[in-house]
Motif scaffolding. Structure first.
Motif, PDB file in Angstrom:
ATOM      1  N   PHE A  33       0.827  -1.205   0.000  1.00  0.00           N
ATOM      2  CA  PHE A  33       0.000   0.000   0.000  1.00  0.00           C
ATOM      3  C   PHE A  33       0.862   1.257   0.000  1.00  0.00           C
ATOM      4  CE2 PHE A  33       0.806  -1.175   4.364  1.00  0.00           C
ATOM      5  CZ  PHE A  33       1.009   0.011   5.053  1.00  0.00           C
ATOM      6  N   PHE A  34       0.305   2.304  -0.583  1.00  0.00           N
ATOM      7  CA  PHE A  34       0.847   3.647  -0.443  1.00  0.00           C
ATOM      8  C   PHE A  34       0.221   4.289   0.795  1.00  0.00           C
ATOM      9  CE2 PHE A  34       1.509   2.738  -4.847  1.00  0.00           C
ATOM     10  CZ  PHE A  34       2.630   3.452  -5.228  1.00  0.00           C
ATOM     11  N   HIS A  35       1.019   5.004   1.559  1.00  0.00           N
ATOM     12  CA  HIS A  35       0.503   5.781   2.692  1.00  0.00           C
ATOM     13  C   HIS A  35       1.141   7.162   2.612  1.00  0.00           C
ATOM     14  CE1 HIS A  35       0.066   6.460   7.300  1.00  0.00           C
ATOM     15  NE2 HIS A  35      -0.970   6.944   6.629  1.00  0.00           N
ATOM     16  N   ILE A  36       0.375   8.110   2.093  1.00  0.00           N
ATOM     17  CA  ILE A  36       0.874   9.442   1.786  1.00  0.00           C
ATOM     18  C   ILE A  36       0.226  10.434   2.743  1.00  0.00           C
ATOM     19  CG2 ILE A  36       1.146  11.161  -0.034  1.00  0.00           C
ATOM     20  CD1 ILE A  36       0.512   8.812  -2.029  1.00  0.00           C
ATOM     21  N   LYS A  37       1.020  11.060   3.576  1.00  0.00           N
ATOM     22  CA  LYS A  37       0.496  11.997   4.570  1.00  0.00           C
ATOM     23  C   LYS A  37       0.087  13.318   3.908  1.00  0.00           C
ATOM     24  CE  LYS A  37       1.015   9.496   8.292  1.00  0.00           C
ATOM     25  NZ  LYS A  37       1.922   9.943   9.371  1.00  0.00           N
ATOM     26  N   GLY A  38      -1.046  13.865   4.362  1.00  0.00           N
ATOM     27  CA  GLY A  38      -1.555  15.107   3.816  1.00  0.00           C
ATOM     28  C   GLY A  38      -1.142  16.317   4.617  1.00  0.00           C
ATOM     29  N   THR A  39      -1.458  17.485   4.089  1.00  0.00           N
ATOM     30  CA  THR A  39      -1.044  18.746   4.710  1.00  0.00           C
ATOM     31  C   THR A  39      -2.125  19.356   5.590  1.00  0.00           C
ATOM     32  OG1 THR A  39      -1.821  19.985   2.771  1.00  0.00           O
ATOM     33  CG2 THR A  39       0.482  19.252   2.779  1.00  0.00           C
ATOM     34  N   ARG A  40      -3.360  18.897   5.460  1.00  0.00           N
ATOM     35  CA  ARG A  40      -4.463  19.542   6.166  1.00  0.00           C
ATOM     36  C   ARG A  40      -4.679  18.916   7.535  1.00  0.00           C
ATOM     37  NH1 ARG A  40     -10.505  20.659   3.672  1.00  0.00           N
ATOM     38  NH2 ARG A  40     -11.370  21.688   5.503  1.00  0.00           N
ATOM     39  N   GLN A  41      -4.514  19.697   8.571  1.00  0.00           N
ATOM     40  CA  GLN A  41      -4.701  19.211   9.924  1.00  0.00           C
ATOM     41  C   GLN A  41      -6.168  18.890  10.186  1.00  0.00           C
ATOM     42  OE1 GLN A  41      -2.269  18.589  12.241  1.00  0.00           O
ATOM     43  NE2 GLN A  41      -0.813  19.075  10.604  1.00  0.00           N
ATOM     44  N   GLY A  42      -6.431  17.745  10.797  1.00  0.00           N
ATOM     45  CA  GLY A  42      -7.792  17.382  11.183  1.00  0.00           C
ATOM     46  C   GLY A  42      -8.623  16.763  10.085  1.00  0.00           C
ATOM     47  N   ALA A  82      -2.988   6.869  -9.156  1.00  0.00           N
ATOM     48  CA  ALA A  82      -1.671   7.484  -9.007  1.00  0.00           C
ATOM     49  C   ALA A  82      -1.638   8.947  -9.460  1.00  0.00           C
ATOM     50  CB  ALA A  82      -0.631   6.677  -9.789  1.00  0.00           C
ATOM     51  N   LYS A  83      -2.443   9.302 -10.464  1.00  0.00           N
ATOM     52  CA  LYS A  83      -2.472  10.692 -10.912  1.00  0.00           C
ATOM     53  C   LYS A  83      -3.097  11.624  -9.881  1.00  0.00           C
ATOM     54  CE  LYS A  83      -2.774   9.452 -15.844  1.00  0.00           C
ATOM     55  NZ  LYS A  83      -3.603   9.542 -17.076  1.00  0.00           N
ATOM     56  N   LEU A 138      -8.490   4.490  -0.800  1.00  0.00           N
ATOM     57  CA  LEU A 138      -8.864   4.370  -2.205  1.00  0.00           C
ATOM     58  C   LEU A 138      -8.627   2.932  -2.672  1.00  0.00           C
ATOM     59  CD1 LEU A 138      -7.101   7.623  -3.431  1.00  0.00           C
ATOM     60  CD2 LEU A 138      -9.566   7.243  -3.541  1.00  0.00           C
ATOM     61  N   THR A 139      -9.669   2.289  -3.197  1.00  0.00           N
ATOM     62  CA  THR A 139      -9.562   0.888  -3.617  1.00  0.00           C
ATOM     63  C   THR A 139      -9.916   0.745  -5.089  1.00  0.00           C
ATOM     64  OG1 THR A 139     -10.239   0.210  -1.388  1.00  0.00           O
ATOM     65  CG2 THR A 139     -10.219  -1.479  -3.091  1.00  0.00           C
ATOM     66  N   HIS A 140      -9.021   0.127  -5.822  1.00  0.00           N
ATOM     67  CA  HIS A 140      -9.156  -0.054  -7.267  1.00  0.00           C
ATOM     68  C   HIS A 140      -9.969  -1.306  -7.581  1.00  0.00           C
ATOM     69  CE1 HIS A 140      -6.321  -3.455  -7.487  1.00  0.00           C
ATOM     70  NE2 HIS A 140      -5.662  -2.833  -6.517  1.00  0.00           N
ATOM     71  N   GLY A 141     -10.017  -1.661  -8.865  1.00  0.00           N
ATOM     72  CA  GLY A 141     -10.710  -2.862  -9.309  1.00  0.00           C
ATOM     73  C   GLY A 141      -9.892  -3.611 -10.334  1.00  0.00           C
ATOM     74  N   TRP A 142     -10.572  -4.332 -11.224  1.00  0.00           N
ATOM     75  CA  TRP A 142      -9.940  -5.102 -12.303  1.00  0.00           C
ATOM     76  C   TRP A 142     -10.469  -4.587 -13.639  1.00  0.00           C
ATOM     77  CZ3 TRP A 142     -11.520  -8.043 -16.438  1.00  0.00           C
ATOM     78  CH2 TRP A 142     -10.552  -8.860 -17.034  1.00  0.00           C
ATOM     79  N   PRO A 143      -9.637  -4.494 -14.675  1.00  0.00           N
ATOM     80  CA  PRO A 143      -8.261  -4.962 -14.778  1.00  0.00           C
ATOM     81  C   PRO A 143      -7.243  -3.850 -14.552  1.00  0.00           C
ATOM     82  CG  PRO A 143      -9.085  -4.504 -16.976  1.00  0.00           C
ATOM     83  CD  PRO A 143     -10.186  -4.136 -16.004  1.00  0.00           C
ATOM     84  N   VAL A 154      -3.632   3.788  -0.250  1.00  0.00           N
ATOM     85  CA  VAL A 154      -3.995   3.180  -1.532  1.00  0.00           C
ATOM     86  C   VAL A 154      -3.377   1.784  -1.596  1.00  0.00           C
ATOM     87  CG1 VAL A 154      -4.069   3.497  -4.033  1.00  0.00           C
ATOM     88  CG2 VAL A 154      -3.917   5.499  -2.521  1.00  0.00           C
ATOM     89  N   PRO A 155      -4.117   0.770  -1.191  1.00  0.00           N
ATOM     90  CA  PRO A 155      -3.571  -0.591  -1.203  1.00  0.00           C
ATOM     91  C   PRO A 155      -3.787  -1.296  -2.535  1.00  0.00           C
ATOM     92  CG  PRO A 155      -5.637  -0.515   0.033  1.00  0.00           C
ATOM     93  CD  PRO A 155      -5.430   0.850  -0.557  1.00  0.00           C
ATOM     94  N   SER A 156      -3.005  -2.331  -2.746  1.00  0.00           N
ATOM     95  CA  SER A 156      -3.219  -3.240  -3.865  1.00  0.00           C
ATOM     96  C   SER A 156      -4.091  -4.390  -3.386  1.00  0.00           C
ATOM     97  CB  SER A 156      -1.886  -3.802  -4.373  1.00  0.00           C
ATOM     98  OG  SER A 156      -1.062  -2.773  -4.878  1.00  0.00           O
ATOM     99  N   LEU A 157      -5.179  -4.655  -4.100  1.00  0.00           N
ATOM    100  CA  LEU A 157      -6.044  -5.765  -3.745  1.00  0.00           C
ATOM    101  C   LEU A 157      -5.249  -7.071  -3.683  1.00  0.00           C
ATOM    102  CD1 LEU A 157      -9.128  -4.995  -6.012  1.00  0.00           C
ATOM    103  CD2 LEU A 157      -9.165  -5.069  -3.509  1.00  0.00           C
ATOM    104  N   PRO A 158      -5.670  -8.022  -2.853  1.00  0.00           N
ATOM    105  CA  PRO A 158      -4.979  -9.313  -2.805  1.00  0.00           C
ATOM    106  C   PRO A 158      -4.912  -9.966  -4.184  1.00  0.00           C
ATOM    107  CG  PRO A 158      -6.489  -9.111  -0.953  1.00  0.00           C
ATOM    108  CD  PRO A 158      -6.749  -7.926  -1.844  1.00  0.00           C
ATOM    109  N   GLY A 159      -3.701 -10.417  -4.541  1.00  0.00           N
ATOM    110  CA  GLY A 159      -3.490 -11.021  -5.845  1.00  0.00           C
ATOM    111  C   GLY A 159      -3.158 -10.036  -6.943  1.00  0.00           C
ATOM    112  N   PHE A 160      -3.129  -8.747  -6.626  1.00  0.00           N
ATOM    113  CA  PHE A 160      -2.808  -7.694  -7.583  1.00  0.00           C
ATOM    114  C   PHE A 160      -1.444  -7.099  -7.233  1.00  0.00           C
ATOM    115  CE2 PHE A 160      -7.300  -8.066  -7.969  1.00  0.00           C
ATOM    116  CZ  PHE A 160      -7.720  -7.469  -9.155  1.00  0.00           C
ATOM    117  N   ALA A 161      -0.635  -6.836  -8.264  1.00  0.00           N
ATOM    118  CA  ALA A 161       0.649  -6.146  -8.102  1.00  0.00           C
ATOM    119  C   ALA A 161       1.484  -6.826  -7.023  1.00  0.00           C
ATOM    120  CB  ALA A 161       0.434  -4.664  -7.834  1.00  0.00           C
TER     121      ALA A 161
END
Length: 362
Positions: free
Chosen positions: A80-89, A107-108, A95-100, A120-127
């Motif tokens: 998973f990506f774990h990206i910290k934001g700038t906004r306090q509180g 990412a954009k 965010l969960t994707h699908g197939w294919p 933003v995790p990768s579903l099990p069996g993906f990536a």
């Protein structure tokens, strides 16, 4: 939890290029278009671009600018990506994707949603995420894993969630099962309205009847992949694992059919193909269809605030009246362009819509 960086070895690229060079194409026919599957001329040009001109290092460098991790949960390695934001509180956003597709769907958005903590995790069996030992999962099981990721691994007491395709299913299970922690959900589709299809014509409004007819036609002309993915994924696995052309044809045909096609570039498609090929997960990703077809429990009711971003070229858009009967919709946005791959196709509009939703539920 361990830090993670994406990198593929030169030997993997050499193997890919050799396989593309040795592709044996089927016999072409005069009527070369997408009616009976992938257009021969397009696939040939895509493979040539992937082989000779595409530059994965661009995408790899872009992705590795953002913090990535793996952890062990429910007998699986979860990336998973774990990206910290700038906004306090601000509430964090899952965010969960699908197939294919994959996490690349979102990412954009990373620089566009910098106010918020993004997970933003990768579903099990993906990536870079693995399957459990039984060889498949379903959306409800993934929801349980995601909730542990958010609350136990990352320590959030409350969060919001968004998704499309399988990600929509996972997001809905989170909302139904954890309404105290999941403060709101943002969806780009609501799946298949089976109750409308099963009702007699005379019991439907004109809009609902139109949906029923479209759904019946779509199931007949486009829906076979669900059955083969769900019932015989291992038969497909050999093609998907051994042939770049075979894998590309199975995946790209869906991008063409489900997207606002002109919004996607060959780089977008080759990013997707590269991630699937290098991780050898085109074969494992489809096993989610088995889990969702045969082991998925009832969803239950959803009561948390819900936003809908309706993209006009998505798969079988459901009537708004039906959606508002089944979800507590507080925001409904009709997007002017875009299809099933949402933030990949229209990142700026998607980011604006989800940002407005996040601010509304603070």
């Amino acid at each position: 939890m361990e830090q993670f960086h994406i990198h593929f070895q030169n030997e993997q690229w050499d193997d890919l290029y050799q396989r593309i060079d040795n592709t044996r194409f089927p016999k072409p026919f005069q009527r070369e278009n997408w009616d009976l599957g992938v257009d021969d001329a397009y696939l040939s040009s895509l493979l040539a671009y992937w082989r000779n001109d595409y530059d994965w290092s661009r995408k790899e460098a872009e992705l590795n600018r953002y913090p990535q991790f793996t952890c062990q949960l429910d007998g699986m390695t979860i990336h998973f990506f774990h990206i910290k934001g700038t906004r306090q509180g601000a509430l964090p956003l899952l965010l969960t994707h699908g197939w294919p597709d994959s996490f690349l769907r979102y990412a954009k958005l990373f620089p566009l949603l910098s106010e918020f903590d993004l997970v933003v995790p990768s579903l099990p069996g993906f990536a870079f995420s693995t399957l459990p030992s039984k060889g498949f999962t379903n959306n409800a099981e993934v929801a349980e894993t995601w909730h542990k990721l958010m609350t136990q691994v990352l320590g959030y007491k409350a969060y919001t969630a968004s998704g499309g395709d399988m990600g929509r299913g996972v997001t809905c299970y989170l909302a139904a099962r954890y309404p105290e922690e999941v403060r709101g959900i943002h969806l780009t589709d609501v799946g298949f309205a089976g109750d409308l299809v099963s009702k007699p014509d005379e019991a439907l409004t004109a809009e609902e009847l139109d949906y029923k007819h479209r759904a019946q036609m779509w199931t007949r002309m486009e829906g076979a992949y669900i059955n083969i993915n769900g019932t015989k994924p291992q038969t497909l696995a050999y093609m998907l694992s051994d042939s770049p052309a075979g894998m590309a044809s199975w995946l790209v045909e869906k991008y063409h059919a489900w997207s606002d096609w002109e919004l996607l570039t060959m780089d977008d498609l080759c990013d997707c193909l590269t991630l699937y090929w290098m991780t050898n997960t085109a074969c494992t990703s489809i096993r989610a269809y088995h889990g969702n077809s045969f082991t998925l429990p009832p969803l239950g009711e959803i009561h948390v605030p819900t936003a809908i971003a309706a993209f006009p070229h998505d798969v079988l858009p459901v009537p708004r009246t039906w959606i508002e009967k089944h979800y507590p919709v507080i925001r409904y946005t009709e997007m002017p362009w875009g299809g099933h791959f949402t933030a990949l196709e229209q990142p700026e509009q998607f980011a604006h819509d989800i940002s407005e939703f996040m601010k509304a539920i603070l």
